[in-house]
Design a protein around this motif. Structure first.
Motif, PDB file in Angstrom:
ATOM      1  N   SER A 284       0.842  -1.183   0.000  1.00 25.29           N
ATOM      2  CA  SER A 284       0.000   0.000   0.000  1.00 25.29           C
ATOM      3  C   SER A 284       0.885   1.244   0.000  1.00 25.29           C
ATOM      4  O   SER A 284       1.492   1.591   1.016  1.00 25.29           O
ATOM      5  CB  SER A 284      -0.916   0.002   1.236  1.00 25.29           C
ATOM      6  OG  SER A 284      -1.694   1.175   1.261  1.00 25.29           O
ATOM      7  N   GLN A 285       0.979   1.909  -1.163  1.00 21.29           N
ATOM      8  CA  GLN A 285       1.896   3.035  -1.299  1.00 21.29           C
ATOM      9  C   GLN A 285       1.214   4.375  -1.087  1.00 21.29           C
ATOM     10  O   GLN A 285       1.877   5.420  -1.140  1.00 21.29           O
ATOM     11  CB  GLN A 285       2.548   2.989  -2.682  1.00 21.29           C
ATOM     12  CG  GLN A 285       3.320   1.709  -2.927  1.00 21.29           C
ATOM     13  CD  GLN A 285       4.281   1.810  -4.088  1.00 21.29           C
ATOM     14  OE1 GLN A 285       4.176   2.705  -4.905  1.00 21.29           O
ATOM     15  NE2 GLN A 285       5.221   0.894  -4.150  1.00 21.29           N
ATOM     16  N   GLY A 286      -0.088   4.369  -0.843  1.00 22.27           N
ATOM     17  CA  GLY A 286      -0.804   5.622  -0.674  1.00 22.27           C
ATOM     18  C   GLY A 286      -0.306   6.476   0.482  1.00 22.27           C
ATOM     19  O   GLY A 286       0.045   7.649   0.294  1.00 22.27           O
ATOM     20  N   PRO A 287      -0.252   5.942   1.726  1.00 26.00           N
ATOM     21  CA  PRO A 287       0.165   6.781   2.861  1.00 26.00           C
ATOM     22  C   PRO A 287       1.552   7.391   2.718  1.00 26.00           C
ATOM     23  O   PRO A 287       1.709   8.594   2.947  1.00 26.00           O
ATOM     24  CB  PRO A 287       0.064   5.822   4.052  1.00 26.00           C
ATOM     25  CG  PRO A 287      -0.988   4.828   3.652  1.00 26.00           C
ATOM     26  CD  PRO A 287      -0.782   4.631   2.176  1.00 26.00           C
ATOM     27  N   PRO A 288       2.604   6.620   2.326  1.00 26.23           N
ATOM     28  CA  PRO A 288       3.908   7.290   2.198  1.00 26.23           C
ATOM     29  C   PRO A 288       3.942   8.323   1.077  1.00 26.23           C
ATOM     30  O   PRO A 288       4.639   9.335   1.194  1.00 26.23           O
ATOM     31  CB  PRO A 288       4.880   6.131   1.935  1.00 26.23           C
ATOM     32  CG  PRO A 288       4.048   4.984   1.509  1.00 26.23           C
ATOM     33  CD  PRO A 288       2.724   5.162   2.161  1.00 26.23           C
ATOM     34  N   LEU A 289       3.196   8.114  -0.004  1.00 28.00           N
ATOM     35  CA  LEU A 289       3.176   9.108  -1.078  1.00 28.00           C
ATOM     36  C   LEU A 289       2.487  10.393  -0.624  1.00 28.00           C
ATOM     37  O   LEU A 289       2.949  11.500  -0.941  1.00 28.00           O
ATOM     38  CB  LEU A 289       2.463   8.532  -2.306  1.00 28.00           C
ATOM     39  CG  LEU A 289       3.244   7.500  -3.107  1.00 28.00           C
ATOM     40  CD1 LEU A 289       2.350   6.851  -4.166  1.00 28.00           C
ATOM     41  CD2 LEU A 289       4.467   8.134  -3.765  1.00 28.00           C
ATOM     42  N   ALA A 315      -1.692   5.248  -7.651  1.00 30.89           N
ATOM     43  CA  ALA A 315      -1.677   4.123  -6.707  1.00 30.89           C
ATOM     44  C   ALA A 315      -3.078   3.798  -6.211  1.00 30.89           C
ATOM     45  O   ALA A 315      -3.442   2.620  -6.070  1.00 30.89           O
ATOM     46  CB  ALA A 315      -0.756   4.445  -5.531  1.00 30.89           C
ATOM     47  N   LEU A 316      -3.881   4.829  -5.943  1.00 27.67           N
ATOM     48  CA  LEU A 316      -5.220   4.596  -5.412  1.00 27.67           C
ATOM     49  C   LEU A 316      -6.206   4.155  -6.481  1.00 27.67           C
ATOM     50  O   LEU A 316      -7.315   3.726  -6.152  1.00 27.67           O
ATOM     51  CB  LEU A 316      -5.737   5.864  -4.722  1.00 27.67           C
ATOM     52  CG  LEU A 316      -4.976   6.275  -3.459  1.00 27.67           C
ATOM     53  CD1 LEU A 316      -5.538   7.571  -2.892  1.00 27.67           C
ATOM     54  CD2 LEU A 316      -5.020   5.179  -2.402  1.00 27.67           C
ATOM     55  N   SER A 317      -5.825   4.279  -7.741  1.00 28.90           N
ATOM     56  CA  SER A 317      -6.712   3.803  -8.814  1.00 28.90           C
ATOM     57  C   SER A 317      -6.637   2.294  -8.993  1.00 28.90           C
ATOM     58  O   SER A 317      -7.480   1.694  -9.656  1.00 28.90           O
ATOM     59  CB  SER A 317      -6.358   4.497 -10.134  1.00 28.90           C
ATOM     60  OG  SER A 317      -5.061   4.107 -10.565  1.00 28.90           O
ATOM     61  N   ILE A 318      -5.621   1.671  -8.380  1.00 24.19           N
ATOM     62  CA  ILE A 318      -5.465   0.209  -8.463  1.00 24.19           C
ATOM     63  C   ILE A 318      -6.330  -0.426  -7.382  1.00 24.19           C
ATOM     64  O   ILE A 318      -6.192  -0.094  -6.198  1.00 24.19           O
ATOM     65  CB  ILE A 318      -3.994  -0.192  -8.269  1.00 24.19           C
ATOM     66  CG1 ILE A 318      -3.120   0.480  -9.334  1.00 24.19           C
ATOM     67  CG2 ILE A 318      -3.839  -1.708  -8.302  1.00 24.19           C
ATOM     68  CD1 ILE A 318      -1.633   0.283  -9.101  1.00 24.19           C
TER      69      ILE A 318
END
Length: 660
Positions: A284-289, A315-318
């Protein structure tokens, strides 16, 4: 001392069969968990859990006996471990099962239930606890601790650990522990007994649970301290969590929280290193981005900030895969979903796209802002939203979050900035068609809040809250204001004047409930304005600020069109109204000053100029930065362009000696 409980033991044959059934089920599960895929593993877990609960109910159907309690408590712990993993959380039934198991222990010990209700204390202070019972009891302590951590009850867990370790140290002569806030130290000192070879087989031992609790407690404590602003304590706890045996998804969250903590402490380079580790560790790369975007914005690196937001949208579109059941119990199971205020909350694709669009607009990337806003509207209008405007829905959560109609308004404002005036008109028409039935015919505001007279057409039962109706009225007014500015861009002056007047007609539907104290503004204009006072209800003050500003902007916009038409007298009236509606608004005063100068009413102009100069040294109204972005865009369209040249001319006039 009395000889202790004398409950008859269970028949050795039955006890052996029950023990063999438990051991067989646990070993069967271990084989499936090791060698099978997720669907088969989940199916086997349900089967084993049903069998374990059946065995537990048979044991609970008999009077409690000391000889059976070690097996009974082990079966209970195994069922709880498997059940929590399948449900992906601890539930109320799990707490009730632990409570019933503890009551049966006291019943077998022939000890009364304590009046305080503290079953754990009564059990561990009982002198007749056998060594065979300690292992499953410590296992249940771990499960109770896991349940309490998920319920945000760390103090109860600390108290329980003190009770357990007092029993553990009473024969060694070590000083007794007192309850402290330092849960991490208590967990580090807790030393559960190891299992004997002849003990019933367990799914997860107490030491493994202790390590899970230690990591979870360190992480949750770090997040709490970060939220309340105790950055040094947060950093210490989060570093302890990072050094423990974290699963990769949790390690990514820990590094993200460390990045947020170090950013707030003023260490951007160290923060970036942790955010890079978070991107490497977790799926899940949303929070660090999102945290990286916050960091770059704080540093003023706009390009890097927008790049991070673009990656966040991607990232959130996946689609995120659902988390499979966790066996055995792990840290992921005990960490609650992040709240919107948490640094671990990245929101949805719509929220991220809105953030990107608004930041593009704020930083002058107007073309990209328009494209992002239009893509966002397409997302919002897809599916159920195409059937009606959910005005009460926030695009993102939080007191400063925009609402869906405001996204329409910001999109329209962005389209005006790039010169797409027809598209701006279309967006406003779409919004008006969705909220027209919610706009009240009259709205009264006063000391006790607001009430309204509904529109003549039947409105959908969205909200009977007057504050909500006030929001709908403001959105409709802003849509007409933006349509007027779009017509100005198209050169359609008559249509622009009509839209500005419609905007004002809606805004002046808001009236005070019990009348208002007339202000000494010098004439009928001031008396009419004094009846539109802001409400004293604090919940409505932000909306009332918007109401004030919208009136001022609409009046100035209409006044500018009168100036272009050569009707300076009408323009003067609108500019004067704008100054009275929004006292202290420098932009309104400058427009009034300008038209007075054009009409050669220089004495009046100089009086206003002197007032402006006096106010310039005073504290400026900082409410403009709290206004909705669409309103700030509208205000930018009416800022006076020759402000400095006009003020210089006035200064020269004041320096000239007056005629004798």
């Amino acid at each position: 001392m009395s000889p202790g409980p004398t409950a008859p033991p269970a028949h050795p044959g039955c006890l052996r069969l029950w023990r063999e059934e438990n051991d067989q089920l646990v070993r069967q599960w271990r084989v499936v968990a090791r060698d099978s895929g997720q669907p088969l593993k989940q199916q086997a877990a349900h089967h084993v859990l049903d069998r374990l609960r059946g065995l537990l109910h048979r044991l609970w159907g008999l009077p409690p006996a000391l000889s059976v309690l070690p097996l009974e408590l082990t079966v209970l712990a195994n069922a709880l471990t498997l059940g929590a993993g399948l449900a992906q959380r601890f539930m109320k039934d799990h707490a009730l099962d632990i409570h019933r198991g503890l009551e049966r222990v006291l019943d077998a010990l022939e000890a009364p239930l304590p009046q305080s209700g503290d079953l754990w204390k009564a059990i561990f202070q009982n002198p007749f606890i056998t060594p065979e019972m300690l292992l499953p009891l410590h296992l249940l302590v771990g499960l109770q601790g896991a349940l309490w951590l998920t319920d945000n009850r760390p103090a109860d867990l600390a108290m329980l650990l003190c009770i357990v370790m007092r029993n553990q140290y009473k024969e060694s002569g070590a000083p007794l522990l007192e309850p402290t806030e330092d849960l991490l130290s208590l967990l580090s000192m807790w030393d559960p007994p190891t299992g004997e070879l002849d003990a019933p087989v367990i799914l997860q031992d107490a030491r493994s649970l202790r390590d899970v609790l230690l990591t979870t407690a360190a992480f949750l404590q770090g997040l709490h301290e970060l939220h309340v602003g105790n950055l040094l304590l947060a950093l210490s706890s989060l570093q302890k969590a990072a050094l423990s045996l974290c699963p990769r998804p949790v390690l990514a969250q820990v590094h993200t929280a460390l990045g947020a903590c170090l950013r707030k402490m003023g260490h951007p380079q160290r923060a970036l290193l942790h955010l890079l580790e978070a991107l490497k560790a977790g799926p899940s790369q949303g929070p660090p981005l999102l945290e990286a975007a916050r960091l770059y914005r704080q540093l003023g690196h706009t390009t890097a900030e927008l790049d991070s937001l673009r990656l966040l949208v991607e990232a959130l579109s996946i689609p995120q895969k659902s988390r499979p059941p966790l066996f055995p119990i792990g840290v992921e199971l005990l960490i609650p979903p992040p709240s919107p205020a948490s640094c671990l909350y990245s929101g949805t694709q719509s929220q991220a796209r809105y953030l990107l669009a608004s930041r593009c607009l704020q930083t002058g990337r107007n073309g990209e802002a328009v494209e992002q806003y239009l893509d966002l509207l397409a997302l919002l209008l897809d599916g159920s939203m195409s059937q009606g405007m959910p005005c009460s829905v926030f695009l993102s959560r939080g007191s400063q979050a925009p609402r869906v109609p405001e996204v329409f308004l910001e999109t329209s404002a962005a389209l005006i900035i790039v010169g797409r005036f027809h598209d701006s008109l279309t967006v406003c028409e779409e919004l008006l068609s969705r909220i027209v039935l919610l706009v009240p015919q009259k709205l009264w505001l006063g000391q006790g809040g607001a009430s309204f007279k509904p529109s003549l057409s039947p409105a959908p039962p969205l909200s009977e809250n007057p504050s909500e109706r006030l929001c709908c009225l403001l959105w409709a007014s802003a849509a007409h204001l933006l349509q007027g500015q779009a017509h100005v861009g198209l050169g359609a002056r008559r249509e622009a004047l009509e839209e500005f007047s419609r905007c004002l007609e809606l805004l002046f539907r808001v009236q005070p409930m019990n009348g208002a104290i007339d202000q000494d503004t010098g004439g009928d204009i001031g008396q009419s304005l004094s009846r539109d006072v802001v409400s004293s209800n604090e919940d409505e003050l932000p909306s009332m600020k918007v109401l004030q500003r919208l009136k001022a902007v609409a009046l100035i916009s209409r006044g500018l069109e009168w100036v272009a038409e050569g009707q300076d007298a009408r323009a003067l009236q609108d500019f004067l109204l704008a100054v009275q509606v929004c006292p202290g608004d420098r932009n309104a005063s400058l427009h009034l000053l300008h038209v007075l100068w054009r009409l050669e009413r220089k004495d009046d102009a100089i009086a206003i100029y002197q007032k402006l100069e006096a106010e310039a040294d005073q504290q400026q109204d900082d409410s403009e930065g709290l206004l909705p972005q669409y309103l700030e865009s509208c205000m930018n369209c009416i800022r006076i362009t020759e402000q400095e040249s006009l003020l210089q001319e006035l200064r020269k006039s004041l320096r000239r000696p007056s005629s004798p």
